[in-house]
Design a protein around this motif. Structure first.
Motif, PDB file in Angstrom:
ATOM      1  N   ILE D  44       0.862  -1.193   0.000  1.00  0.00           N
ATOM      2  CA  ILE D  44       0.000   0.000   0.000  1.00  0.00           C
ATOM      3  C   ILE D  44       0.889   1.229   0.000  1.00  0.00           C
ATOM      4  CG2 ILE D  44      -1.917   1.161   1.154  1.00  0.00           C
ATOM      5  CD1 ILE D  44      -2.535  -1.732   0.453  1.00  0.00           C
ATOM      6  N   GLU D  45       0.787   1.995  -1.056  1.00  0.00           N
ATOM      7  CA  GLU D  45       1.642   3.176  -1.154  1.00  0.00           C
ATOM      8  C   GLU D  45       0.895   4.381  -1.723  1.00  0.00           C
ATOM      9  OE1 GLU D  45       5.696   0.550  -1.859  1.00  0.00           O
ATOM     10  OE2 GLU D  45       4.389   1.114  -3.524  1.00  0.00           O
ATOM     11  N   GLY D  46      -0.342   4.540  -1.335  1.00  0.00           N
ATOM     12  CA  GLY D  46      -1.097   5.664  -1.850  1.00  0.00           C
ATOM     13  C   GLY D  46      -2.550   5.558  -1.428  1.00  0.00           C
ATOM     14  N   ASN D  47      -3.318   6.571  -1.776  1.00  0.00           N
ATOM     15  CA  ASN D  47      -4.694   6.652  -1.303  1.00  0.00           C
ATOM     16  C   ASN D  47      -5.613   5.597  -1.908  1.00  0.00           C
ATOM     17  OD1 ASN D  47      -5.318   9.034   0.526  1.00  0.00           O
ATOM     18  ND2 ASN D  47      -3.904   9.919  -0.965  1.00  0.00           N
ATOM     19  N   PHE D  48      -5.492   5.373  -3.200  1.00  0.00           N
ATOM     20  CA  PHE D  48      -6.376   4.382  -3.820  1.00  0.00           C
ATOM     21  C   PHE D  48      -6.192   3.031  -3.145  1.00  0.00           C
ATOM     22  CE2 PHE D  48      -5.860   0.934  -7.059  1.00  0.00           C
ATOM     23  CZ  PHE D  48      -7.185   0.527  -7.049  1.00  0.00           C
ATOM     24  N   GLU D  49      -4.947   2.605  -3.048  1.00  0.00           N
ATOM     25  CA  GLU D  49      -4.674   1.305  -2.444  1.00  0.00           C
ATOM     26  C   GLU D  49      -5.077   1.286  -0.970  1.00  0.00           C
ATOM     27  OE1 GLU D  49      -0.597   1.468  -3.365  1.00  0.00           O
ATOM     28  OE2 GLU D  49      -0.947   1.188  -5.520  1.00  0.00           O
ATOM     29  N   SER D  50      -4.915   2.411  -0.320  1.00  0.00           N
ATOM     30  CA  SER D  50      -5.222   2.480   1.097  1.00  0.00           C
ATOM     31  C   SER D  50      -6.727   2.433   1.340  1.00  0.00           C
ATOM     32  CB  SER D  50      -4.623   3.765   1.681  1.00  0.00           C
ATOM     33  OG  SER D  50      -4.889   3.857   3.056  1.00  0.00           O
ATOM     34  N   TYR D  51      -7.495   3.079   0.460  1.00  0.00           N
ATOM     35  CA  TYR D  51      -8.956   2.996   0.600  1.00  0.00           C
ATOM     36  C   TYR D  51      -9.437   1.566   0.341  1.00  0.00           C
ATOM     37  CZ  TYR D  51     -10.037   7.959   1.201  1.00  0.00           C
ATOM     38  OH  TYR D  51     -10.168   9.223   1.711  1.00  0.00           O
ATOM     39  N   LEU D  52      -8.818   0.917  -0.644  1.00  0.00           N
ATOM     40  CA  LEU D  52      -9.175  -0.475  -0.913  1.00  0.00           C
ATOM     41  C   LEU D  52      -8.845  -1.326   0.315  1.00  0.00           C
ATOM     42  CD1 LEU D  52     -10.323  -2.113  -3.272  1.00  0.00           C
ATOM     43  CD2 LEU D  52      -8.001  -2.333  -4.184  1.00  0.00           C
ATOM     44  N   ALA D  53      -7.677  -1.046   0.902  1.00  0.00           N
ATOM     45  CA  ALA D  53      -7.263  -1.782   2.094  1.00  0.00           C
ATOM     46  C   ALA D  53      -8.221  -1.550   3.261  1.00  0.00           C
ATOM     47  CB  ALA D  53      -5.849  -1.377   2.491  1.00  0.00           C
ATOM     48  N   ALA D  54      -8.730  -0.308   3.357  1.00  0.00           N
ATOM     49  CA  ALA D  54      -9.648  -0.001   4.456  1.00  0.00           C
ATOM     50  C   ALA D  54     -10.817  -0.981   4.454  1.00  0.00           C
ATOM     51  CB  ALA D  54     -10.159   1.438   4.319  1.00  0.00           C
ATOM     52  N   ILE D  55     -11.390  -1.172   3.272  1.00  0.00           N
ATOM     53  CA  ILE D  55     -12.525  -2.092   3.142  1.00  0.00           C
ATOM     54  C   ILE D  55     -12.066  -3.539   3.281  1.00  0.00           C
ATOM     55  CG2 ILE D  55     -14.199  -2.968   1.455  1.00  0.00           C
ATOM     56  CD1 ILE D  55     -15.025  -0.410   2.816  1.00  0.00           C
ATOM     57  N   ALA D  56     -10.911  -3.832   2.737  1.00  0.00           N
ATOM     58  CA  ALA D  56     -10.416  -5.210   2.784  1.00  0.00           C
ATOM     59  C   ALA D  56     -10.118  -5.648   4.212  1.00  0.00           C
ATOM     60  CB  ALA D  56      -9.164  -5.338   1.908  1.00  0.00           C
ATOM     61  N   VAL D  57      -9.621  -4.718   5.021  1.00  0.00           N
ATOM     62  CA  VAL D  57      -9.352  -5.049   6.425  1.00  0.00           C
ATOM     63  C   VAL D  57     -10.663  -5.286   7.163  1.00  0.00           C
ATOM     64  CG1 VAL D  57      -8.533  -4.041   8.605  1.00  0.00           C
ATOM     65  CG2 VAL D  57      -7.084  -3.943   6.554  1.00  0.00           C
ATOM     66  N   MET D  58     -11.635  -4.396   6.952  1.00  0.00           N
ATOM     67  CA  MET D  58     -12.945  -4.592   7.608  1.00  0.00           C
ATOM     68  C   MET D  58     -13.544  -5.929   7.177  1.00  0.00           C
ATOM     69  SD  MET D  58     -14.747  -0.817   7.468  1.00  0.00           S
ATOM     70  CE  MET D  58     -13.697   0.479   6.799  1.00  0.00           C
ATOM     71  N   ASP D  59     -13.454  -6.191   5.873  1.00  0.00           N
ATOM     72  CA  ASP D  59     -13.996  -7.444   5.319  1.00  0.00           C
ATOM     73  C   ASP D  59     -13.338  -8.652   5.967  1.00  0.00           C
ATOM     74  OD1 ASP D  59     -15.246  -9.037   2.950  1.00  0.00           O
ATOM     75  OD2 ASP D  59     -13.096  -9.497   2.827  1.00  0.00           O
ATOM     76  N   ARG D  60     -12.015  -8.588   6.107  1.00  0.00           N
ATOM     77  CA  ARG D  60     -11.287  -9.744   6.654  1.00  0.00           C
ATOM     78  C   ARG D  60     -11.608  -9.950   8.125  1.00  0.00           C
ATOM     79  NH1 ARG D  60     -10.536 -13.580   7.879  1.00  0.00           N
ATOM     80  NH2 ARG D  60      -8.819 -15.085   7.789  1.00  0.00           N
ATOM     81  N   VAL D  61     -11.722  -8.861   8.858  1.00  0.00           N
ATOM     82  CA  VAL D  61     -12.029  -8.997  10.284  1.00  0.00           C
ATOM     83  C   VAL D  61     -13.440  -9.537  10.469  1.00  0.00           C
ATOM     84  CG1 VAL D  61     -12.413  -7.704  12.424  1.00  0.00           C
ATOM     85  CG2 VAL D  61     -10.395  -7.228  11.015  1.00  0.00           C
TER      86      VAL D  61
END
Lengths: 242, 242, 242, 242, 242, 242
Positions: D44-61
Motif C-alpha cells: 500500500i503506497e497511496g490513497n487508492f490502495e489504502s482505501y481499498l485496504a480499508a474495506i479489505a481489512v474490515m472485510d477480513r475482520v
C-alpha cells in the motif's frame, strides 16, 4: 519626549478625550500631541471606514511638521499600523496590540469588549495578525455605537459592564480590554464593577511607546516594515480631504 | 455579465494586460472591464502602498457609473477586499484568494511565488485572514520588482521558475500560484518548466466571479460585510487624486 | 464538456435529484452524467458506509466507458476523494470542499448544516484535511437521516432552517453550506428564511469543475495524487457488488 | 486474550513477519492471530490502495469467525480505522497512532521514517486526524518501496538510518517511529545506530491493545463510532475478492 | 518489575488509595510502590503548590534507595514531569498524559473532569505542552476540592457525574478522563452513569509504564531530557522538608 | 517604586550584572533590588534546575522583608512565574515574556538566541504557554553554556551574532531577543552587527513592570492566579537551602 496620539475618526472631541487620557498617565517630560485626521468618518465601525482611516492617519502624521518620538494609533481593531511603520523611523504602537499585550502580563486569558457586533471580526483579525490571539477568550460587543459612548455614558457603562461580566464568568477571561479608543476613562469604574483588571489601550500604549523610546528601540527596517521604495505616486501626499 | 477587474496600481499597461488575460478565459457573454485607480503608486510592494491602493480601488469602483455584476481586485496580497465587500452588493473576488482556493482543488499543498521578499509577509497575512493558509507550503520571492516583470520578462521568468522549482522540491508544493497580478500570462510557460499546475489568480478569479453570479450568490450582509452605517464622512467620495 | 456527478449512496432517486440540480446550473454545452455506485449503502451516515462508498465511487467511475472531463463526488464529508484523484487525470471536486471554498468568498465565517449528529465529526475531519476549516463557525446536525430528507421534505426544511438560524445567531456564521448531497434544491428556501447566502455543494461543484476544465487545470501528479504504481492487486477492478 | 493483527496488504509473508513481531512482545496468555486481507494490493503506497485496504481489512475482520478481544490495523498511515471502530465492540488500535502515542512519552518531539515520498502526506494527515501531530517533528521518506524492505533489507536499513539521523540532527526529533508495518524488526538496529528510542508501531500496538483490554476499556459508542444504523447495503458482506 | 507511583501531595491516605488502585490493574509480577513526598501541600490546587510538588516528587524519587523500572507521577495537571525525565534513566509517565493518550484510542474527543475551577488552566496548559490537546473537548471543574473527594465521596460522585454528562452532551466528549489522582476508583460508577468510557489516569499509567518497560523503551536522552550537566547546586539533594 | 529583580541561578555576579543592567534603564525614582536565590544551581540549563529555581525564586521573594512594587523573574524560559503570580499581589514580569512582547511591537517576526540547544524546547514551551509563540520565527542556540557567557564574552558575542544573523537571513526574523539573563549588556553590540533591533529581556521587563505599576494594574486574582487556598504545607516557607 513627544508622542503623537492619532485618533482614527474625525470627531475632535474624541481626540481631545484620548489625548487627556494619554497625558494623564504620561511620564514627566512626555508631551502628548493629539491629532485628528483631515478626512474620514466621524466614527469607525467597519472595514470601509477603517481603510479610509488607515490612510487618513498616515496622511495626518506625515503632515505633522514638528519632531516626535513615537506614534500611537488610537483606534481599536483598525487597519493601517503596518503602513505607518513603513513610513516612520520612530516606534508605532496600536492600542489594540498595546491592550492585549499588557493584558497577557496580568491574567491567563483576556477578553475585549467593544462597540458594535460588526466590528468584532475586525478586532479578532487584527489580534490574529499581531500574534496576540492565543490567549484571547472572546471579543464581545456591547451593542452601542462609538458615538453613543460619548452621548450616553451611563448606558454605555452598563452595557460594557454586562459584557465584561459575561466574559469573566462564561468565557473565563481574567482581564478585560476596552475595545474602543472612545472608552478611555471608563476603566476604573469597570474594574470596580467586575473585580478584574481593566485595560484601556490608550494609556497602555503611552507607557509602551515611552518604554520603547527609553530603550532606544524602534521598528525593524530589514523586511516587512522597510521604508517604501521610491516610486511614482499619484495623489499622495497632500491631496486628500483638504 | 459584466465583471470589473480593478488593478491595484496606477500603471495602465498592467491594467490592460490583466484585462486581456481575464477576457481570454471569460465565458461567452462575459464582458471584462479593466479599471485603473485614479491615485496611488505605479506598483504596490508594501503596506503603505497597499493601504493607499485599498482606498484607490474602492474609489475607482464607486466612480464607475455603469451596472456590473462582480468585481475582481487584481493585486496579490493587498489590503482592501473587505471594504469593497461592504460597499457593494455584488460579489468581490480577490486574486490572492482565488488562486489559493483553486490550488487547493489540485494538490495537497501549494506555494506562491511573488516579487520582492518584503511582500511575502503581506501575502502570508492575507492568506491567513482568508482562511486559506493551512495548505500553503511556502510563499517565495523571486527578488524582482513588479515593474521588472514588465521590462525584463525573460529574466523574470527564469527567477520565477527557479523559485517554483524550489517550492516543489524543497517545500513539497504540488501547485504553484503566481503571486502578482503582473505575472498574468506566464502560467503556461512555468507549468511546462516545473511540471506542476500553475495558477494565475486573475484567470482563476474570473471563473469564480462568473460562478458566483451564475449561482445567484453574493456577499453576506448580516455582519462583517454589512453596508456601512450612514455617517458623516469628510473627503469621500470623489476628492482623492483627481 | 462532460462532468460525471457520482452519488455516494445506492439510492437512484437521489442520484437523479443531484444530476437534475447539477444540470440546472451547468453552462451551455456541459453535459451532466449522474452515476450511482454498483454497491454500498442506500445512504451514508458514518465511517464504515463512507469507506465502502469511497471504493464504490472509484469503482463506478472506472467502469464508466465514455470520455469525461471532470468528476464530482456528491457526498458531504465522505472519504475517497484522494483515491479518485490518483486514479484520474481529470479534475475531481468533492462537494464538501466546493461548498466551503465557495462560502469563504461570501462571508467571514460559514457553518454546515447536515443530517445526523454522528456525521458531524466526519465533516469536520474532511474540512480539516482539505484546509478549509479555519473559517468554519460550526457543523450542526438537523437530526434527520438522509432518507428522511427525501420522504419528509417539509419537516426536513424546518429542522435545517432551525439549525441554520442558530448557526447565524449563536455561532456567528455568515453563510450556510447544505451538508448533504440530498439537500440539493433546498437552498433557495433556506436563504429566504435565514437571510444569508446558502450554498448547495453540488451546484457549487459544477461551476468549479467547469472552471478548472476551462482553465486547463487538473490534479497535480507530482506527489500525493500521483498515479498508483503498477502492482499486483486482487479483486480490483470489477469484482465488487456485481 | 486474542488479538487480531491485520495486515493491510495481501502479501502473506509480511503478515507473518508482523505476527511474529507482535507475538514476541505479547504478554503470556495473549494469542496473536495474523490476518491477510482477501483482496487489495500487495503493498500500500497511496490513497487508492489504502482505501481499498480499508474495506479489505474490515472485510477480513468480519469474516473471522472466532472470538477476539482487540484488533490491530497494521498499516502505517492508512485509511479505515474509524470504520472498524464502528463495526466492532472491541478496541481497535492503528499502528500509526500506537507509535506516535508511545513516542510522546519518550521525547519532546518524534519523527516518522517511512517508505516512499508519496506516502508522507497520508501519514501526516492521519496523525493530524488522530490528534497526534503537535509534537511530530517530521515525516521523512527513505525512498524505498514497501516490498524493497523485504527484498533488500540491508539497503533499506541504511536508507532508514540515514533519514532517522537527519530527523534527529535537523528536525530535532528525539524519538523515531518506523513508518511502515514492514519495518517491524528493524527497531533495535536503528536504535543502536542513532542513539534515540525507535518505535515499531506493531509492538507498541500490541501493548496498547492488551492494556485497553486489561483495563476493560473499549471504543465509545455514543457518537462518532456508534454501530452503523441498519440499512440496505449491496455487496457487503462477503462479495469482495472471493 | 517495580513501578514507583508518586503522589504529588503529602496526604498519606491518598498515596495508599492510588497505590491500591495501581496494584489492582498491574500485571502479575509488577510491584507497585506508593511514595509520598516529604514536603509540600496536603492537596495541590494551583501553581505554587504544584511547583513545590514538582520538586518534592523529584526529591522523593531520588531518595528512594531500591532499584525500580518506571515512575508514575500521580497528579493531574501538575508541573515536574520533565525534571524527573532528566534525572532518571527509566520511563516516567504522568497520569495527565496517560489518561489523555488512552482516551484518544477510544473516542473522537475526550473531556477531563477535575476538582476546582482554578486548576482547569493548569490542566489545559499541561495537555498543550504534552501535545495531547487537539482532541480535548473540554476541561470541566466539579467545584469540589481534592480533599472533599475523600471526605464526601457521594457528593463528589454526583458533582463529577454531572459535569461528565455536560461534557458528553454539550462539549461532544466521547470519553471522560478523571482529572485528579484522588478520583481513582470512581471510574466504574461514572461509566455506568454516563455510558461512555471513563479513564482513571493512574491505572492507565500503570499499563503504559509496564508497556514501555516490556518494549525496552525509555526516555530519549539526546536533547530535552538529557541528564543534567554537572554543576554546583546548593540545597539539593536532601535538605528539603526533612 | 521598588522592583525586585530575581536571578534564577545562585551566581551572585550574574545577579549583580542583571541588577546593573536593570538600574541603567530604570526611571528616576525606581529602585532596583537584585536578589539571588538561597538555593539551586549556579546556572540553569534544563528542566530539573529550572524547577528547582522556580521554588528558589518564590522562596527568595517571600523572604524579602521590605515593601516592593513589582517582581521581575530574570531567567529566560524558566518555570515558576505562575507560582509567583499566585503568591503576590504586585505584578510579576518574566523576562522571556517581556522580550517577546516587546519584540512584537518592532517587527513581523522575532527570534530568540539562547545558550545550549537543550534549553531551546524549554523556551519554546514557555512562549507557547504565554501566548507569544505565533510570531516567533525560531529559537536558536549559540552552543555556549550560561557561565561561558561570563568567562568568554568575546567568543560568546561571536557565537550569538552568528546565530542572530542566521535567524534574520534564514528564519526571516526581524528582531532578536537575547535568550538568557546573562546576556544583559550585549544588545547594543549585537544590534550594530546585525542591523535589527535587539532586545534584552531584563531591560524590557523593567519598563513593563514600571508601566504596570504606573497604570495601577496587577495580576488578576479571579482564577488562575488566585491566592493559594489556606492548607497544611510541610517544609514551606523557610526550610530550603538555609
Amino acid at each position: 519626549m513627544r508622542i503623537l496620539v492619532v485618533n482614527v475618526n474625525t470627531t475632535e472631541s474624541i481626540t481631545q478625550a484620548i489625548a487627556r487620557s494619554a497625558q494623564a498617565v504620561a511620564a514627566p517630560g512626555t508631551e502628548i500631541v493629539g491629532l485628528t485626521p483631515y478626512f474620514g468618518a466621524d466614527s469607525i465601525e467597519g472595514n470601509f471606514e477603517s481603510y479610509l482611516a488607515a490612510i487618513a492617519v498616515m496622511d495626518r502624521v506625515m503632515a505633522y511638521d514638528q519632531p516626535f518620538d513615537a506614534v500611537i494609533q488610537a483606534g481599536y481593531g483598525e487597519h493601517g499600523r503596518e503602513g505607518l511603520q513603513e513610513l516612520l523611523n520612530v516606534p508605532v504602537v496600536d492600542i489594540t496590540d498595546a491592550a492585549a499585550s499588557t493584558a497577557m502580563f496580568l491574567g491567563h486569558a483576556y477578553s475585549v469588549v467593544t462597540t458594535l457586533d460588526r466590528t468584532v471580526p475586525l478586532i479578532e483579525d487584527r489580534l490574529k495578525l499581531s500574534g496576540l490571539w492565543d490567549r484571547c477568550a472572546s471579543v464581545r460587543a456591547s451593542g452601542l455605537a462609538v458615538l453613543e459612548l460619548e452621548h450616553e455614558p451611563q448606558r454605555a457603562l452598563e452595557a460594557i459592564v454586562h459584557q465584561a461580566e459575561l466574559a469573566v464568568t462564561q468565557d473565563k477571561a481574567e482581564v478585560i480590554c476596552l475595545g474602543c479608543g472612545g472608552m478611555a476613562g471608563l476603566d476604573e469604574q469597570i474594574r470596580q464593577r467586575t473585580g478584574v483588571p481593566v485595560i484601556d489601550g490608550v494609556t497602555a500604549a503611552v507607557t509602551i511607546a515611552e518604554s520603547l523610546v527609553r530603550l532606544g528601540l524602534s521598528t525593524s527596517k530589514v523586511r516587512t516594515y522597510a521604508t517604501p521604495r521610491p516610486k511614482k505616486i499619484i495623489g499622495w501626499p497632500g491631496r486628500f480631504g483638504r
